[in-house]
Design an enzyme around this catalytic site. Structure first.
Site, PDB file in Angstrom:
ATOM      1  N   ASP A  45     -75.356  20.073  17.686  1.00  0.00           N
ATOM      2  CA  ASP A  45     -76.465  19.590  16.864  1.00  0.00           C
ATOM      3  C   ASP A  45     -77.795  19.715  17.596  1.00  0.00           C
ATOM      4  O   ASP A  45     -78.852  19.433  17.035  1.00  0.00           O
ATOM      5  CB  ASP A  45     -76.221  18.165  16.377  1.00  0.00           C
ATOM      6  CG  ASP A  45     -75.984  17.164  17.494  1.00  0.00           C
ATOM      7  OD1 ASP A  45     -76.105  17.540  18.673  1.00  0.00           O
ATOM      8  OD2 ASP A  45     -75.669  15.990  17.186  1.00  0.00           O
ATOM      9  N   SER A  46     -77.739  20.208  18.839  1.00  0.00           N
ATOM     10  CA  SER A  46     -78.959  20.591  19.558  1.00  0.00           C
ATOM     11  C   SER A  46     -79.746  21.632  18.782  1.00  0.00           C
ATOM     12  O   SER A  46     -80.945  21.830  19.032  1.00  0.00           O
ATOM     13  CB  SER A  46     -78.610  21.131  20.951  1.00  0.00           C
ATOM     14  OG  SER A  46     -77.629  22.156  20.863  1.00  0.00           O
ATOM     15  N   ASP A  84     -70.152  20.358  16.550  1.00  0.00           N
ATOM     16  CA  ASP A  84     -70.551  18.958  16.451  1.00  0.00           C
ATOM     17  C   ASP A  84     -70.397  18.422  15.034  1.00  0.00           C
ATOM     18  O   ASP A  84     -70.680  19.131  14.059  1.00  0.00           O
ATOM     19  CB  ASP A  84     -72.023  18.807  16.842  1.00  0.00           C
ATOM     20  CG  ASP A  84     -72.205  18.405  18.288  1.00  0.00           C
ATOM     21  OD1 ASP A  84     -71.366  17.644  18.812  1.00  0.00           O
ATOM     22  OD2 ASP A  84     -73.199  18.839  18.902  1.00  0.00           O
ATOM     23  N   LYS A 112     -66.458  17.835  17.562  1.00  0.00           N
ATOM     24  CA  LYS A 112     -66.933  16.929  18.614  1.00  0.00           C
ATOM     25  C   LYS A 112     -67.647  15.738  17.992  1.00  0.00           C
ATOM     26  O   LYS A 112     -68.442  15.902  17.068  1.00  0.00           O
ATOM     27  CB  LYS A 112     -67.872  17.645  19.583  1.00  0.00           C
ATOM     28  CG  LYS A 112     -68.365  16.729  20.724  1.00  0.00           C
ATOM     29  CD  LYS A 112     -69.094  17.508  21.799  1.00  0.00           C
ATOM     30  CE  LYS A 112     -70.514  17.880  21.411  1.00  0.00           C
ATOM     31  NZ  LYS A 112     -71.394  16.679  21.292  1.00  0.00           N
ATOM     32  N   GLU A 114     -69.666  11.938  19.129  1.00  0.00           N
ATOM     33  CA  GLU A 114     -70.258  11.121  20.180  1.00  0.00           C
ATOM     34  C   GLU A 114     -69.897   9.654  19.970  1.00  0.00           C
ATOM     35  O   GLU A 114     -69.990   9.143  18.847  1.00  0.00           O
ATOM     36  CB  GLU A 114     -71.781  11.258  20.174  1.00  0.00           C
ATOM     37  CG  GLU A 114     -72.281  12.664  20.420  1.00  0.00           C
ATOM     38  CD  GLU A 114     -73.799  12.762  20.385  1.00  0.00           C
ATOM     39  OE1 GLU A 114     -74.306  13.895  20.432  1.00  0.00           O
ATOM     40  OE2 GLU A 114     -74.481  11.713  20.314  1.00  0.00           O
ATOM     41  N   GLU A 181     -72.015  13.474  29.670  1.00  0.00           N
ATOM     42  CA  GLU A 181     -73.416  13.887  29.764  1.00  0.00           C
ATOM     43  C   GLU A 181     -74.229  12.881  30.564  1.00  0.00           C
ATOM     44  O   GLU A 181     -74.224  11.684  30.272  1.00  0.00           O
ATOM     45  CB  GLU A 181     -74.035  14.058  28.374  1.00  0.00           C
ATOM     46  CG  GLU A 181     -75.489  14.515  28.431  1.00  0.00           C
ATOM     47  CD  GLU A 181     -76.031  15.032  27.117  1.00  0.00           C
ATOM     48  OE1 GLU A 181     -77.226  15.403  27.078  1.00  0.00           O
ATOM     49  OE2 GLU A 181     -75.270  15.077  26.124  1.00  0.00           O
TER      50      GLU A 181
END
Length: 263
Positions: A45-46, A84, A112, A114, A181
């Protein structure tokens, strides 16, 4: 390159073979990275910041990830792809299952998410359906407001212990891989050695099983200031291909990240 599987990545961990991963968002770069021998690509999602021009990852939608996953899969047919689930696309099990289906159908091998303890039941439900899952703890960009910005996590003993507990709980619930991270190098080493699944680091020292960088940071094309843990590999290379090959070599031989790239 032969197709990369989760079994192969787990074997690499057991054999202490380090591997390099990178983000990609389109056909051309994913094909180039695949041809250079990158085994793992993250459709992150960067892209909200690197592709769409936002100031955070929060505006990214599931449709964006699906679109870019399809493009990357065409360029890298044999690469292991992680995609993501963006902000608020997995707030409960029903939503997570619905959006995971979209991403897997778009070509991802793994999704993925978070988060820590609150994710356990969602992880367990997806794992029961034989979906490959990558966890992500430490600095989690989707929660940067709550964390007070983009800061190193786990410096204090109680915070470090919380991250260790979360990693173990997530593995027990069924994640198949974990990204750490921006946590201290010693903490990342402890977590990596405590888990049987592959652990990928970003800004977490050299002792993880793999490393990942945002392609724009690696190639020195990020607008403005870059994080201290990144390295512009294109500065020392005369082509993008050689920059990627140098990145792979330095990760596999524990040259990158060095102390100056770690906390």
């Amino acid at each position: 390159m032969e197709s990369i599987t989760i079994s192969q990545l787990k074997n690499w961990k057991r054999n202490k073979k380090k591997f390099a991963a990178i983000t990609a968002y389109d056909f051309s770069f994913s094909r180039l990275f695949s041809n250079c021998g990158i085994p793992v690509i993250l459709i992150g999602d960067s892209l909200g910041m690197t592709i769409q021009g936002h100031t955070s990852t929060l505006p990214v939608k599931i449709e964006d990830i699906a679109y870019h996953t399809k493009a990357v899969r065409k360029g890298a047919p044999n690469t292991f792809l992680i995609s993501d689930l963006p902000f608020m696309s997995y707030y409960d099990t029903k939503q997570a299952l619905k959006n995971t289906a979209k991403i897997i159908r778009s070509g991802a091998n793994m999704i993925k998410m978070e988060g820590g303890k609150w994710l356990i039941e969602i992880v367990r439900e997806l794992s029961n359906r034989l979906i490959l899952i990558c966890g992500h703890i430490g600095l989690i960009p989707q929660s940067f407001h709550y964390l007070g910005g983009y800061k190193v996590q786990g410096r204090k003993e109680n915070d470090a212990n919380k991250l260790i507990d979360e990693a173990l709980l997530l593995e027990e619930a069924g994640i198949n891989m974990l990204i750490l991270e921006c946590i201290p190098e010693k903490l990342a080493k402890k977590i990596t050695e405590s888990l049987s699944i592959p652990v990928i680091g970003i800004g977490s020292g050299k002792n993880t099983d793999g490393q990942i960088l945002v392609m724009h940071d690696l190639l020195g094309i990020t607008e403005g200031k870059t994080p201290s843990f990144t390295k512009n590999f294109l500065l020392e290379s005369d082509s993008i291909q050689k920059a990627i090959q140098k990145y792979i070599y330095e990760v596999e031989h524990s040259i990158y990240p060095s102390k100056k790239h770690s906390f």
